[in-house]
Design a protein around this motif. Structure first.
Motif, PDB file in Angstrom:
ATOM      1  N   MET A  16      53.380  25.903  29.199  1.00 22.94           N
ATOM      2  CA  MET A  16      54.066  25.090  28.056  1.00 22.94           C
ATOM      3  C   MET A  16      55.342  24.816  28.311  1.00 22.94           C
ATOM      4  O   MET A  16      55.637  23.698  27.866  1.00 22.94           O
ATOM      5  CB  MET A  16      54.012  26.102  26.810  1.00 22.94           C
ATOM      6  CG  MET A  16      52.670  26.345  26.125  1.00 22.94           C
ATOM      7  SD  MET A  16      52.863  27.287  24.467  1.00 22.94           S
ATOM      8  CE  MET A  16      53.089  28.949  25.135  1.00 22.94           C
ATOM      9  N   HIS A  17      56.106  25.666  29.135  1.00 20.36           N
ATOM     10  CA  HIS A  17      57.511  25.025  29.839  1.00 20.36           C
ATOM     11  C   HIS A  17      57.386  23.849  30.772  1.00 20.36           C
ATOM     12  O   HIS A  17      58.005  23.159  30.838  1.00 20.36           O
ATOM     13  CB  HIS A  17      58.165  26.126  30.221  1.00 20.36           C
ATOM     14  CG  HIS A  17      58.703  27.047  29.182  1.00 20.36           C
ATOM     15  ND1 HIS A  17      60.121  27.142  28.891  1.00 20.36           N
ATOM     16  CD2 HIS A  17      58.345  28.112  28.662  1.00 20.36           C
ATOM     17  CE1 HIS A  17      60.477  28.201  28.290  1.00 20.36           C
ATOM     18  NE2 HIS A  17      59.311  28.528  27.603  1.00 20.36           N
ATOM     19  N   GLY A  18      56.361  24.113  31.505  1.00 20.86           N
ATOM     20  CA  GLY A  18      56.206  23.206  32.557  1.00 20.86           C
ATOM     21  C   GLY A  18      55.670  21.790  31.965  1.00 20.86           C
ATOM     22  O   GLY A  18      55.911  20.403  32.647  1.00 20.86           O
ATOM     23  N   ARG A  19      54.908  21.547  30.956  1.00 24.62           N
ATOM     24  CA  ARG A  19      54.206  20.562  30.202  1.00 24.62           C
ATOM     25  C   ARG A  19      54.335  20.417  28.810  1.00 24.62           C
ATOM     26  O   ARG A  19      53.375  20.436  28.286  1.00 24.62           O
ATOM     27  CB  ARG A  19      52.717  20.706  30.658  1.00 24.62           C
ATOM     28  CG  ARG A  19      52.639  20.268  32.358  1.00 24.62           C
ATOM     29  CD  ARG A  19      51.282  20.976  32.687  1.00 24.62           C
ATOM     30  NE  ARG A  19      50.051  20.786  32.124  1.00 24.62           N
ATOM     31  CZ  ARG A  19      48.606  21.255  32.178  1.00 24.62           C
ATOM     32  NH1 ARG A  19      48.627  22.163  32.784  1.00 24.62           N
ATOM     33  NH2 ARG A  19      47.691  20.755  31.498  1.00 24.62           N
ATOM     34  N   PHE A  20      55.735  20.642  28.339  1.00 24.49           N
ATOM     35  CA  PHE A  20      55.868  21.157  26.999  1.00 24.49           C
ATOM     36  C   PHE A  20      55.672  19.690  26.107  1.00 24.49           C
ATOM     37  O   PHE A  20      55.164  19.781  24.900  1.00 24.49           O
ATOM     38  CB  PHE A  20      57.558  21.308  26.784  1.00 24.49           C
ATOM     39  CG  PHE A  20      58.315  20.126  27.334  1.00 24.49           C
ATOM     40  CD1 PHE A  20      58.859  19.086  26.645  1.00 24.49           C
ATOM     41  CD2 PHE A  20      59.002  20.279  28.646  1.00 24.49           C
ATOM     42  CE1 PHE A  20      59.683  18.149  27.170  1.00 24.49           C
ATOM     43  CE2 PHE A  20      59.752  19.640  29.225  1.00 24.49           C
ATOM     44  CZ  PHE A  20      60.214  18.337  28.464  1.00 24.49           C
ATOM     45  N   ALA A  21      55.512  18.431  26.536  1.00 27.47           N
ATOM     46  CA  ALA A  21      55.295  17.295  25.913  1.00 27.47           C
ATOM     47  C   ALA A  21      53.947  16.945  25.696  1.00 27.47           C
ATOM     48  O   ALA A  21      53.517  15.784  24.854  1.00 27.47           O
ATOM     49  CB  ALA A  21      56.184  16.063  26.356  1.00 27.47           C
ATOM     50  N   GLU A  22      52.898  17.717  26.473  1.00 26.96           N
ATOM     51  CA  GLU A  22      51.408  17.447  26.133  1.00 26.96           C
ATOM     52  C   GLU A  22      51.013  17.814  24.884  1.00 26.96           C
ATOM     53  O   GLU A  22      51.714  18.720  24.316  1.00 26.96           O
ATOM     54  CB  GLU A  22      50.721  18.042  27.187  1.00 26.96           C
ATOM     55  CG  GLU A  22      51.038  17.559  28.632  1.00 26.96           C
ATOM     56  CD  GLU A  22      50.185  18.188  29.794  1.00 26.96           C
ATOM     57  OE1 GLU A  22      49.112  18.675  29.330  1.00 26.96           O
ATOM     58  OE2 GLU A  22      50.479  18.347  30.927  1.00 26.96           O
ATOM     59  N   PRO A  23      49.886  17.361  24.285  1.00 28.06           N
ATOM     60  CA  PRO A  23      49.296  17.740  23.056  1.00 28.06           C
ATOM     61  C   PRO A  23      48.661  19.004  23.140  1.00 28.06           C
ATOM     62  O   PRO A  23      47.457  18.826  22.988  1.00 28.06           O
ATOM     63  CB  PRO A  23      48.727  16.386  22.591  1.00 28.06           C
ATOM     64  CG  PRO A  23      48.137  16.028  24.114  1.00 28.06           C
ATOM     65  CD  PRO A  23      49.373  16.107  25.071  1.00 28.06           C
ATOM     66  N   TRP A  24      49.245  20.057  23.509  1.00 24.61           N
ATOM     67  CA  TRP A  24      48.471  21.263  23.551  1.00 24.61           C
ATOM     68  C   TRP A  24      47.791  21.692  22.265  1.00 24.61           C
ATOM     69  O   TRP A  24      48.226  21.362  21.048  1.00 24.61           O
ATOM     70  CB  TRP A  24      49.580  22.483  23.991  1.00 24.61           C
ATOM     71  CG  TRP A  24      50.031  22.185  25.312  1.00 24.61           C
ATOM     72  CD1 TRP A  24      51.269  21.800  25.749  1.00 24.61           C
ATOM     73  CD2 TRP A  24      49.261  22.673  26.510  1.00 24.61           C
ATOM     74  NE1 TRP A  24      51.352  22.055  27.006  1.00 24.61           N
ATOM     75  CE2 TRP A  24      50.202  22.709  27.555  1.00 24.61           C
ATOM     76  CE3 TRP A  24      47.981  23.504  26.615  1.00 24.61           C
ATOM     77  CZ2 TRP A  24      49.963  22.653  28.858  1.00 24.61           C
ATOM     78  CZ3 TRP A  24      47.510  23.478  28.085  1.00 24.61           C
ATOM     79  CH2 TRP A  24      48.750  23.467  29.175  1.00 24.61           C
ATOM     80  N   THR A  25      46.752  22.430  22.446  1.00 28.03           N
ATOM     81  CA  THR A  25      46.195  23.068  21.366  1.00 28.03           C
ATOM     82  C   THR A  25      45.720  24.325  21.836  1.00 28.03           C
ATOM     83  O   THR A  25      45.978  24.796  23.028  1.00 28.03           O
ATOM     84  CB  THR A  25      44.758  22.540  21.100  1.00 28.03           C
ATOM     85  OG1 THR A  25      43.802  22.384  22.012  1.00 28.03           O
ATOM     86  CG2 THR A  25      44.898  20.966  20.454  1.00 28.03           C
TER      87      THR A  25
END
Length: 322
Positions: free
Chosen positions: A228-237
């Motif tokens: 989450m810190h490394g790819r914070f802008a991705e649309p995570w679910t």
């Protein structure tokens, strides 16, 4: 970048060494709570962390209004008051002093640190204490502050960072000459020692500890935080994150919440707002900051920011500038 470093950068950690104290027993030095001196010590600081490093000798340290017993601080050890409590350094436990408010200000015509000599028994052993403050952002979201005890005692570990104490002591001695750049060097050394002290604290946590810093060393929760810190802008679910970590959604949500205190998607949303706040402070527009941290619409970002911070991002930025 590792998660701890990412957080320390995002909350704008900056150090300052304020006092170089030489003392012989009997002695006592009481520091006021940092919220009482922040405006004089660091005008634009959101929060001040107090620290003391003992470079030689030994002394006792304790919080003024806490029930915990005094802790013996030995040469090469550091103590951190993460919430900025009033605290006491003394030659014996239970001693009380009176803080001197006039000592706390940012000098304009001389360099830090201030040198203080506390004269006791001339035959008593001498101790040397380096004291200072670390400024950081407390909001919109600082997961580190919420997970640290009020007093962190970092003893010399098996890995030993005593060399750093020696380096700080040497720099303090050299600061008597007030060479150019000396104050900045001391500030960076204090930040480095703070990070090493945190690492020592994390290593020494009991296996059953459940908080954000303990989550950093857990295999699954640490992995989720790094993603989450490394790819914070991705649309995570939650499903996407759980799959990448190698857990079921329910197991990840339960385990993450047990460590961090909030579900993964709530944590991600708050972290994005912290990053966006820093962008706003750096001059980015609201729409630009929203897009940079993964929001698809400015209105959604405005609502989320106001819900977390209490005011709209544009209003918040104007208030800070004012």
């Amino acid at each position: 970048m590792d998660v701890l470093s990412d957080v320390l950068l995002a909350v704008r950690l900056t150090g300052a060494v304020y006092f170089d104290i030489e003392a012989r027993s009997p002695f006592v030095a009481e520091s006021p709570p940092t919220d009482k001196i922040a405006a004089k010590v660091a005008v634009d600081a959101d929060h001040l962390i107090a620290f003391h490093v003992l470079t030689s000798g030994s002394c006792w340290v304790e919080a003024v209004d806490e029930p915990e017993p005094a802790v013996l601080l030995r040469a090469g050890e550091m103590v951190i008051f993460s919430s900025g409590e009033a605290n006491i350094l003394a030659s014996a436990p239970g001693m009380r002093g009176q803080p001197d408010a006039s000592r706390y200000y940012r000098p304009v015509n001389e360099a830090l640190p201030f040198v203080i000599d506390i004269t006791g028994d001339a035959a008593a052993d001498r101790c040397r204490i380096v004291c200072g403050y670390l400024a950081c952002d407390k909001g919109p979201f600082n997961p580190l502050l919420d997970s640290l005890p009020r007093m962190v005692h970092a003893p010399v570990s098996e890995r030993s960072w005593g060399w750093m104490t020696s380096l700080l002591d040497a720099a303090i001695v050299a600061s008597d000459e007030r060479d150019a750049g000396q104050e900045a060097m001391l500030a960076k050394l204090s930040e480095l020692m703070f990070v090493e002290a945190l690492k020592t604290h994390i290593e020494g946590l009991p296996a059953d500890t459940r908080n954000w810093v303990a989550g950093l060393r857990d295999r699954e929760i640490g992995s989720a935080l790094r993603l989450m810190h490394g790819r914070f802008a991705e649309p995570w679910t939650l499903e996407h994150l759980a799959r990448d970590v190698g857990m079921s959604r329910s197991s990840l949500a339960e385990r993450f919440t047990a460590y961090v205190g909030v579900p993964p998607m709530t944590y991600l949303a708050r972290w994005r707002l912290q990053l966006a706040a820093r962008l706003l402070q750096s001059g980015s527009g609201v729409a630009q900051a929203a897009s940079a941290v993964g929001y698809q619409s400015e209105s959604a970002f405005n609502r989320a920011f106001k819900r977390q911070v209490g005011e709209a991002p544009g209003v918040w930025r104007r208030r800070l500038r004012a």
